[in-house]
Structures are given as structure tokens and as C-alpha cells.
Write a protein that holds these residues in place. Structure first.
Motif, short mmCIF file in Angstrom:
data_model
loop_
_atom_site.label_atom_id
_atom_site.label_comp_id
_atom_site.label_asym_id
_atom_site.label_seq_id
_atom_site.Cartn_x
_atom_site.Cartn_y
_atom_site.Cartn_z
N ARG A 1 0.84 -1.21 0.00
CA ARG A 1 0.00 0.00 0.00
C ARG A 1 0.88 1.26 0.00
O ARG A 1 0.64 2.19 -0.77
CB ARG A 1 -0.93 -0.05 1.22
N GLU A 2 1.88 1.29 0.84
CA GLU A 2 2.77 2.45 0.92
C GLU A 2 3.46 2.72 -0.41
O GLU A 2 3.56 3.86 -0.84
CB GLU A 2 3.82 2.18 2.01
N LYS A 3 3.91 1.68 -1.08
CA LYS A 3 4.66 1.85 -2.32
C LYS A 3 3.77 2.19 -3.52
O LYS A 3 4.21 2.87 -4.43
CB LYS A 3 5.46 0.57 -2.64
N PHE A 4 2.53 1.70 -3.53
CA PHE A 4 1.74 1.78 -4.75
C PHE A 4 0.37 2.44 -4.62
O PHE A 4 -0.41 2.43 -5.57
CB PHE A 4 1.57 0.37 -5.34
N GLN A 5 0.04 3.03 -3.47
CA GLN A 5 -1.29 3.63 -3.31
C GLN A 5 -1.47 4.90 -4.12
O GLN A 5 -2.59 5.33 -4.36
CB GLN A 5 -1.58 3.90 -1.84
#
Length: 165
Positions: free
Chosen positions: A16-20
Motif C-alpha cells: 500500500r505504501e509503495k503503490f497507493q
């Protein structure tokens, strides 16, 4: 090396952090056992990668005949997914996710996507296994089996293709 359950491993938080946010990813499809790759704008939301595209694109046709795709950020992060077309952005089933598209892609969504064209569509690609890394720790996961293997990695290439807008 240690093994953990998905929820307690933190792997979903890392994804989530990398691709949200608006992320350029590579989507690999296959037709007749011949792989094809293309880059697309995407974001990760509620367990899936989301893409806005057109039904007439070859990779959409390939997804419709073979839903198994791979998504990568061009680095070591990679995800084996099952993908499908959720329909036109204005379809009732896409009402909530369209709001997310408008927020995440606020710089360009309305300028690039003519929703008067009936072939505009959303694709949802849901990972079932993959590999992601952060802070020199690698997470190999299988969501179906609820298992994550966590290990230190000796190399650390953190590539993220970011839109320039």
C-alpha cells in the motif's frame, strides 16, 4: 529467514505504501504462451492494482482470454495477479472506485479519459502471490496460503518509476 502470516507480516502495508499513489507499473500478459509487457499508470487500493484503459487494447483482450498477469515496478517488486475488466467507469459497480481514480489521477484523469467513449474500462488486478522489499528486507508472499517469508537481502535496488506531473 522467518515465516509469518500475511496480516501480521506488514507486507500489505508495504505494498500500500509503495503503490497507493499514481505509479507507473509494467503489466505482463500472455497469448499463446508468448509474453507481452507494457507500462501503465496504476494504483493499489483495497488489495488490488487498478488501471483505466480501453477495451480495444491488445493487453485488455489478452486479459479477457487469460486473466493471469504479472505486475512489476521495473525493480524487484513483482506481483502475480488475477485480473479482470470491471466495466465502464460510469457503470454503477464502478461508482466508488471511480472516485478513487479521480483523486489518485487528479492531474490527468479527465484530460486523458473520454468517458463518452463506451470502450473505456477499468481493470482490477488482484495479487495472489509476489515479492516486495523495503529497507533491505524481502517479503515473498502467497495470499492464498496466508504465508510470508521474510529475509534480509544483500542487494537493494529500490526503483520506482514516478510520473513527472
Amino acid at each position: 529467514m522467518m515465516t509469518n502470516k500475511v496480516q501480521s507480516s506488514g507486507v500489505l502495508d508495504i505494498i500500500r505504501e509503495k503503490f497507493q499513489n499514481d505509479s507507473i507499473v509494467l503489466v505482463v500478459t500472455a497469448k499463446d504462451n508468448v509474453p507481452t509487457v507494457r507500462s501503465v499508470d496504476s494504483f493499489y487500493y483495497q488489495g488490488s492494482f487498478w488501471i483505466v484503459t480501453d477495451l480495444n487494447c491488445n493487453y485488455v483482450k489478452e486479459i479477457q482470454s487469460n486473466p493471469y498477469v504479472m505486475i512489476s515496478d521495473g525493480g524487484h517488486n513483482r506481483f502475480w495477479c488475477k485480473a479482470y475488466v470491471t466495466g465502464h467507469p460510469l457503470d454503477v459497480v464502478n461508482k466508488d472506485i471511480r472516485e478513487v481514480f479521480l483523486k489518485v489521477f487528479h492531474h490527468w484523469y479527465k484530460e486523458v479519459n473520454n468517458e463518452d467513449i463506451q470502450s473505456v474500462c477499468y481493470i482490477r488486478a488482484t495479487p495472489y502471490k509476489g515479492y516486495v522489499h523495503k529497507d533491505k528486507i524481502g517479503y515473498s508472499f502467497n495470499l492464498d496460503e496466508d504465508v510470508v517469508t521474510i529475509a534480509d537481502i544483500k542487494h537493494h535496488i529500490d526503483v520506482k518509476l514516478e510520473p513527472f506531473w
